[in-house]
Design a protein around this motif. Sequence first.
Motif, PDB file in Angstrom:
ATOM      1  N   ALA A 122       1.545  15.388   7.537  1.00 58.37           N
ATOM      2  CA  ALA A 122       2.285  14.223   7.040  1.00 58.37           C
ATOM      3  C   ALA A 122       1.853  13.867   5.628  1.00 58.37           C
ATOM      4  O   ALA A 122       2.695  13.567   4.769  1.00 58.37           O
ATOM      5  N   GLU A 123       0.556  13.924   5.370  1.00 56.47           N
ATOM      6  CA  GLU A 123       0.066  13.603   4.027  1.00 56.47           C
ATOM      7  C   GLU A 123       0.562  14.619   3.004  1.00 56.47           C
ATOM      8  O   GLU A 123       0.996  14.258   1.907  1.00 56.47           O
ATOM      9  N   GLU A 172       0.258  -8.530   4.172  1.00 51.84           N
ATOM     10  CA  GLU A 172       1.330  -9.445   4.570  1.00 51.84           C
ATOM     11  C   GLU A 172       2.648  -9.054   3.928  1.00 51.84           C
ATOM     12  O   GLU A 172       3.708  -9.130   4.561  1.00 51.84           O
ATOM     13  N   HIS A 173       2.603  -8.603   2.689  1.00 48.33           N
ATOM     14  CA  HIS A 173       3.818  -8.173   1.999  1.00 48.33           C
ATOM     15  C   HIS A 173       4.397  -6.932   2.676  1.00 48.33           C
ATOM     16  O   HIS A 173       5.615  -6.796   2.815  1.00 48.33           O
ATOM     17  N   THR A 174       3.514  -6.022   3.086  1.00 46.40           N
ATOM     18  CA  THR A 174       3.959  -4.825   3.787  1.00 46.40           C
ATOM     19  C   THR A 174       4.651  -5.190   5.089  1.00 46.40           C
ATOM     20  O   THR A 174       5.710  -4.647   5.432  1.00 46.40           O
ATOM     21  N   VAL A 187      -2.381   0.706  -4.529  1.00 45.20           N
ATOM     22  CA  VAL A 187      -1.771  -0.059  -5.638  1.00 45.20           C
ATOM     23  C   VAL A 187      -1.865  -1.563  -5.375  1.00 45.20           C
ATOM     24  O   VAL A 187      -1.110  -2.349  -5.932  1.00 45.20           O
ATOM     25  N   ASP A 188      -2.808  -1.955  -4.503  1.00 46.63           N
ATOM     26  CA  ASP A 188      -3.128  -3.367  -4.241  1.00 46.63           C
ATOM     27  C   ASP A 188      -1.959  -4.178  -3.687  1.00 46.63           C
ATOM     28  O   ASP A 188      -1.767  -5.338  -4.063  1.00 46.63           O
ATOM     29  N   VAL A 219      -0.061   7.132   6.153  1.00 42.00           N
ATOM     30  CA  VAL A 219      -0.096   7.647   4.778  1.00 42.00           C
ATOM     31  C   VAL A 219       0.512   6.627   3.816  1.00 42.00           C
ATOM     32  O   VAL A 219      -0.018   6.369   2.724  1.00 42.00           O
ATOM     33  N   MET A 220       1.610   6.003   4.226  1.00 41.33           N
ATOM     34  CA  MET A 220       2.269   5.021   3.376  1.00 41.33           C
ATOM     35  C   MET A 220       1.399   3.779   3.175  1.00 41.33           C
ATOM     36  O   MET A 220       1.338   3.223   2.070  1.00 41.33           O
ATOM     37  N   VAL A 221       0.706   3.342   4.227  1.00 41.62           N
ATOM     38  CA  VAL A 221      -0.195   2.192   4.097  1.00 41.62           C
ATOM     39  C   VAL A 221      -1.314   2.501   3.118  1.00 41.62           C
ATOM     40  O   VAL A 221      -1.696   1.657   2.306  1.00 41.62           O
TER      41      VAL A 221
END
Length: 218
Positions: A30-31, A108-110, A103-104, A95-97
Amino acid sequence: MATYVWGTLLFSLGMSVVMLYTASIYLPFAEKMMRRYFLPSIPKTSFGTKYYVSSAINLTGLLLIVGSTLSNANLNVVGLVSAISSGFFFSIMMVMVRALKSVDVAPEHTLISGIAVGFVLFIPFAFILPVTISASNIGFATGLGAFATTIGGIFYFKGFSSVRADIAPLIAYFEPIFGSLLALIFLGEKYSLLAIVGVLLIIGTNFVYTIYSRKALK
């Protein structure tokens, strides 16, 4: 994830929760796939021999669970395939997390953006699938969305961002344990000895590998 939901509905809630934790089997692939086609800036992870050994044991556990269900005359193949594939899609999410964290982007935004996108994507299924629009169903859906997804998700992300890095992964392994036990108690799910062995291999191997990895970093 849609595949995870389909697995819990059509196959087994307890086994579907456990199969999420087979993500380590697919993580190297996946990565590599995400870096090549979507996120080339993701830092490359070095997967050692011990990681691949633990993944092989995970795969053995997964095969035992799958093998224990093949003799079931009421087996829903779509549900089984959905439960298995949920581990792969969970590895992509991991991987996405990682990429977002680099990139900080706040957890919560995620969560909020993921819920918003998921809501939009699932709207058509309310009309395609045989969903009964009633006051009770809307009430249940609102409750699940508010408590299980939103509040539960915030506690999940905030909790894991608050505890020590060496404790967070160990706490995570209580999820499949509780999920299987609750499904056994409240839903009356029954697991064969072969399936139980598979579950113990998956959870046990991940747990031991996590502890070993944390000690190796000290």
